[in-house]
Design an enzyme around this catalytic site. Sequence first.
Site, short mmCIF file in Angstrom:
data_model
loop_
_atom_site.label_atom_id
_atom_site.label_comp_id
_atom_site.label_asym_id
_atom_site.label_seq_id
_atom_site.Cartn_x
_atom_site.Cartn_y
_atom_site.Cartn_z
N GLY A 170 38.80 6.75 60.67
CA GLY A 170 38.49 7.20 62.06
C GLY A 170 39.74 7.12 62.69
O GLY A 170 40.13 7.22 64.03
N ARG A 217 41.78 9.51 63.44
CA ARG A 217 42.33 10.81 64.18
C ARG A 217 41.37 10.74 65.60
O ARG A 217 41.62 11.44 66.30
CB ARG A 217 42.19 11.90 63.42
CG ARG A 217 43.11 12.00 62.40
CD ARG A 217 43.06 13.47 61.98
NE ARG A 217 44.10 13.69 60.97
CZ ARG A 217 44.35 14.92 60.34
NH1 ARG A 217 43.41 15.85 60.37
NH2 ARG A 217 45.46 14.86 59.43
N LEU A 219 39.63 8.97 68.98
CA LEU A 219 40.38 8.23 70.30
C LEU A 219 40.64 6.91 70.13
O LEU A 219 41.91 6.59 70.53
CB LEU A 219 39.06 8.46 71.52
CG LEU A 219 39.42 7.46 72.63
CD1 LEU A 219 40.47 7.89 73.28
CD2 LEU A 219 38.16 7.41 73.58
N VAL A 220 39.71 5.94 69.69
CA VAL A 220 40.05 4.57 69.31
C VAL A 220 41.00 4.25 68.00
O VAL A 220 42.02 3.71 68.09
CB VAL A 220 38.99 3.77 68.95
CG1 VAL A 220 39.16 2.35 68.80
CG2 VAL A 220 37.86 3.98 70.23
N SER A 254 29.79 -0.60 70.22
CA SER A 254 29.58 0.03 71.66
C SER A 254 28.73 -0.76 72.54
O SER A 254 27.78 -1.54 72.03
CB SER A 254 29.02 1.36 71.70
OG SER A 254 28.59 2.00 72.97
N SER A 255 29.15 -0.74 73.80
CA SER A 255 28.38 -1.55 74.90
C SER A 255 26.92 -1.11 74.93
O SER A 255 26.05 -1.96 75.58
CB SER A 255 28.90 -1.62 76.15
OG SER A 255 28.96 -0.54 76.53
N CYS A 256 26.57 0.15 74.47
CA CYS A 256 25.19 0.43 74.67
C CYS A 256 24.32 -0.31 73.58
O CYS A 256 22.88 -0.02 73.43
CB CYS A 256 25.12 2.25 74.10
SG CYS A 256 25.33 2.44 72.44
N TYR A 262 22.00 5.92 68.59
CA TYR A 262 23.28 5.61 68.38
C TYR A 262 23.47 4.15 68.34
O TYR A 262 24.08 3.43 67.59
CB TYR A 262 24.13 6.31 69.33
CG TYR A 262 25.51 5.93 69.25
CD1 TYR A 262 26.35 6.28 68.32
CD2 TYR A 262 26.09 4.98 70.32
CE1 TYR A 262 27.77 5.81 68.08
CE2 TYR A 262 27.55 4.55 70.05
CZ TYR A 262 28.21 5.07 68.97
OH TYR A 262 29.52 4.87 69.02
N LYS A 290 24.63 1.14 65.59
CA LYS A 290 25.68 -0.03 65.83
C LYS A 290 25.14 -1.13 65.70
O LYS A 290 25.92 -2.20 65.33
CB LYS A 290 26.12 0.29 67.23
CG LYS A 290 27.07 1.36 67.30
CD LYS A 290 28.22 1.67 66.21
CE LYS A 290 29.22 2.56 66.49
NZ LYS A 290 30.32 2.55 65.21
N PRO A 299 33.26 -2.37 72.46
CA PRO A 299 33.89 -2.15 73.61
C PRO A 299 33.41 -1.43 74.82
O PRO A 299 32.13 -0.96 74.58
CB PRO A 299 34.84 -0.77 73.12
CG PRO A 299 34.18 -0.42 72.01
CD PRO A 299 33.39 -1.62 71.62
N HIS A 312 31.89 11.74 76.57
CA HIS A 312 31.59 10.97 77.48
C HIS A 312 31.92 11.19 79.08
O HIS A 312 32.63 12.13 79.45
CB HIS A 312 32.14 9.50 77.21
CG HIS A 312 31.55 9.01 75.98
ND1 HIS A 312 32.28 9.10 74.55
CD2 HIS A 312 30.51 8.26 75.63
CE1 HIS A 312 31.67 8.67 73.75
NE2 HIS A 312 30.35 8.04 74.15
N ARG A 370 29.82 1.90 86.08
CA ARG A 370 30.44 1.69 84.72
C ARG A 370 31.87 1.13 84.84
O ARG A 370 32.46 1.23 85.72
CB ARG A 370 30.71 3.35 84.21
CG ARG A 370 29.48 4.00 83.99
CD ARG A 370 28.43 3.29 82.66
NE ARG A 370 27.26 3.99 82.54
CZ ARG A 370 26.15 3.69 82.98
NH1 ARG A 370 25.89 2.76 84.02
NH2 ARG A 370 25.00 4.84 82.63
#
Length: 329
Positions: free
Chosen positions: A27, A29, A31-32, A124-126, A153, A157, A180, A196, A226
Amino acid sequence: MTDIAARDTVNFTPGALERSSTFYVAGHRGLVGSAIWRRLQSEGFTDLIGRSSAELDLKDRDAVFAFFAETKPLYVVLAAAKVGGILANDTYPVDFLSDNLRIQVNVIDAAVKHGVERLLFLGSSCIYPRLAPQPIKEDSLLTGHLEPTNDAYAIAKIAGILQIQAVRRQFGLPWISAMPTNLYGPGDNFSLKGSHVLPALIRRYDDAVSSGVSSVTNWGTGTPRREFLHVDDMAAACLHLMEHYDGPEQVNVGTGQDVTIREIAETVAQVVGFSGVTEWDTTKPDGTPQKLLDVSKLAEAGWSAAIDLEAGLRSTVQWYRDNLDSVRQ
C-alpha cells in the site's frame, strides 16, 4: 492481556532494522504507505519495494505468493487496505469486509511461507467498541458492540490482529500490530463520498472558498469528539515500534488529545480562509460519540507525536491546493 501474553511463543528483543535489507511496504501509494515510504527513505533504507494495485492485486492469492517468492522481503509493513468514511463504509460493507480480509490473509500467509522476519500490521481505532471507556485502552478490544456504520471494516481489522497473534503463537515470529487514530496529511483521499472526515472538510471548505459560496453544510451535529494524527507522525511511530516494541497486543498510535467535529471544522474553515456560515445536517449520522485512544503503551515504548494539529492542517491544505490535479477525488 495476561491470557494473550501467556499463550505467546515469541522470544525476541527488538533492535535496529538492517537498512540494506529488502523492505516491502504494502500500500505504498496510499496515505499511510506513502508516508512510511518517505520515512524509510529518510532513515537510510536502500532496498524498498512497493507495487501499485495495477501491478499487484493483493486480493489475488497466487499473485501475492509469486511476488513474495520473487522479492523475498525481510521486513513488511501491511498498510494496504480498502478504506473510506462513514458513507462509504455504510454503503458498501461487503466490499470493506471481503476486500480487506483477502488482502490481509494473502499477505500474511505469503509472509509466513517466505520467511518475513518482522511484519507490522496496521489496523484502525474503529476496532474498539462504540461505547468503549475513554480514553480507549488496548484491552477494550472485543468487549462490546462495534459502531454499526463501519462494523464490517472493523471486523476485518480485528481478524488481522488475531491473525498476527496466531502467527506469533504458531510460528514464533515477532510480528506486531498498530492501531492508528484518525489520520490526515499529504496523499489523503479528498473525495466527498469516499473520504474520512478531515479531508472531506478540507475539500468542502476549500471548494467553498474557490466558488465563493457563503455557506457549508456538514453531516451530523458536530458534537462527536475525534483525535487526529498527522500521517508523518504515524510513519515515524511505525518504524519506532518495529525497532523498539514486541508483544502480542496491538499498540494504539495517536496524540492522546481530541476535539469535537465542530471545533475541527472551525479550524479548517479558518485555515482555508472561509468566512461564511457553517450549517449542520442533523438528519445525517454522527458515528461514534467519542474515540480517543489511550497511548500509554506507545509512550512506554518511547514515542510521542510531534506535529501540532493546526500546523499539520496548514501543511495539508497547502499540499491539497498544490496537487489539485492529481489528488484522489
